[in-house]
Write a protein that holds these residues in place. Structure first.
Motif, short mmCIF file in Angstrom:
data_model
loop_
_atom_site.label_atom_id
_atom_site.label_comp_id
_atom_site.label_asym_id
_atom_site.label_seq_id
_atom_site.Cartn_x
_atom_site.Cartn_y
_atom_site.Cartn_z
N PHE A 163 0.86 -1.18 0.00
CA PHE A 163 0.00 0.00 0.00
C PHE A 163 0.90 1.23 0.00
O PHE A 163 1.55 1.53 1.00
CB PHE A 163 -0.93 -0.01 1.22
N PRO A 164 0.98 1.96 -1.12
CA PRO A 164 1.97 3.02 -1.27
C PRO A 164 1.53 4.36 -0.69
O PRO A 164 0.35 4.71 -0.69
CB PRO A 164 2.12 3.12 -2.79
N PHE A 165 2.50 5.11 -0.20
CA PHE A 165 2.29 6.52 0.07
C PHE A 165 2.39 7.26 -1.27
O PHE A 165 3.15 6.85 -2.15
CB PHE A 165 3.36 7.05 1.03
N LEU A 166 1.65 8.34 -1.42
CA LEU A 166 1.66 9.09 -2.67
C LEU A 166 2.62 10.28 -2.63
O LEU A 166 3.02 10.80 -3.66
CB LEU A 166 0.24 9.58 -3.01
N GLN A 167 2.98 10.70 -1.41
CA GLN A 167 3.83 11.89 -1.26
C GLN A 167 5.27 11.53 -0.90
O GLN A 167 6.10 12.40 -0.69
CB GLN A 167 3.23 12.80 -0.18
N SER A 168 5.57 10.25 -0.81
CA SER A 168 6.92 9.80 -0.48
C SER A 168 7.10 8.39 -1.05
O SER A 168 6.24 7.89 -1.78
CB SER A 168 7.15 9.81 1.03
N ASP A 169 8.23 7.76 -0.72
CA ASP A 169 8.55 6.45 -1.28
C ASP A 169 8.24 5.30 -0.33
O ASP A 169 8.67 4.17 -0.57
CB ASP A 169 10.04 6.41 -1.65
N TRP A 170 7.49 5.57 0.73
CA TRP A 170 7.15 4.52 1.68
C TRP A 170 6.04 3.62 1.14
O TRP A 170 5.12 4.08 0.46
CB TRP A 170 6.73 5.11 3.02
N ILE A 171 6.14 2.35 1.47
CA ILE A 171 5.11 1.36 1.15
C ILE A 171 4.82 0.56 2.42
O ILE A 171 5.74 0.08 3.08
CB ILE A 171 5.57 0.40 0.04
N VAL A 172 3.55 0.43 2.76
CA VAL A 172 3.15 -0.46 3.84
C VAL A 172 3.01 -1.85 3.26
O VAL A 172 2.25 -2.08 2.31
CB VAL A 172 1.82 -0.03 4.49
#
Length: 292
Positions: A198-207
């Protein structure tokens, strides 16, 4: 009037009647701030036969042209599994289709057993599985056999979705598709069975959520929840728990400072699992039980 209706259940337990839809409705889906209700039409035996949407302000109804099998004797069954499979602005949705047909008569002298319909031979141009329907151009784009929406980015006209559990050489994991061009690309590869991203849209983090089945006897099986940065490869293990305690249902806050996940918190005396919602703070690393 035999039309079925859509009702809204409020957090305080009250019910609110919305709008009548069609004569037979299998499922209906609506975002709180959206004017559109998406719903699956059904036949007299409860089979999904089409998808429509209704604008609650104008009352206008849109009937969508979905993928069909090339053989006229083959029947299509359609479904949408949850609200998240529809775009918040109503511009697209993911639906599932499967095909069936009447079974041929049994050979002479055969014992007839009751059963369901027969599955026709797979057509390579219209495979069974999940499709993306975009309302602007009316196109139906095949996504895969086991697919779920991860996050809609309507500002940039794209969808992130998970594709997993398939016996194929094609990319599996978290993928991105451009809603205009239908171009697909792999964002995060599925590293283990049960992966969902599940990606963040404002950064490169993914849950990330994942499952490890352990050995045949079921020992060492586990579920894990991880925050992964796809640029730096930094990985934060948030939680490890028993197999299937964590399910791939993640809701990321609009400002992406927190996200909600659910897991099995306890079991009742008769063995039923009780699931709680948890809020994880990305900045502090703290977790709060929202349903305690």
């Amino acid at each position: 009037n035999n039309s079925e209706e859509t009702w809204l259940m409020n957090p305080d337990g009250t019910n609110q009647r919305l709008y009548p839809l069609a004569d037979r409705v299998l499922y209906a889906f609506k975002y709180p701030k959206s004017a559109n209700i998406f719903y699956v039409l059904r036949d007299e035996i409860g089979q999904g036969i089409g998808i429509q949407s209704k604008n609650i302000h104008s009352g206008s109804v849109t009937d969508y042209e979905l993928v069909k099998h090339p053989l006229p004797e083959v029947i299509e069954g359609y479904s949408i599994i949850r609200t998240q499979e529809t775009a918040p602005d109503g511009s697209a949705f993911i639906y599932n289709v499967f095909f069936f047909e009447d079974c041929p008569p049994p050979p002479s002298g055969a014992i007839i057993r009751e059963g369901g319909p027969c599955v026709p031979e797979e057509d390579p141009n219209t495979p069974t599985g999940y499709y993306l329907h975009t309302t602007a151009d009316g196109q139906n784009t095949y996504l895969g056999q086991t697919v779920s929406a991860a996050r809609w980015d309507t500002t940039n006209n794209r969808l992130f979705y998970n594709r997993n559990y398939e016996n194929t050489d094609e990319n599996q994991g978290l993928l991105e598709i451009d809603l205009a061009t239908k171009t697909k690309k792999l964002v995060d590869s599925a590293g283990k069975w049960g992966y969902a991203g599940f990606p963040f849209l404002q950064s490169d983090w993914i849950v990330r959520t994942g499952q490890s089945t352990g050995n045949i006897s079921g020992e060492n099986s586990q579920s894990d929840l991880t925050l992964f940065n796809r640029q730096t490869n930094e990985s934060r293990l948030i939680l490890t728990t028993k197999f299937a305690d964590l399910q791939p249902f993640i809701s990321i806050a609009p400002d992406e400072s927190t996200f909600i996940y659910n897991r099995t918190a306890r079991q009742t005396q008769d063995g039923r699992a009780v699931r709680d919602l948890y809020l994880y703070d990305v900045n502090t690393g703290q977790t709060k039980d929202l349903t305690d």
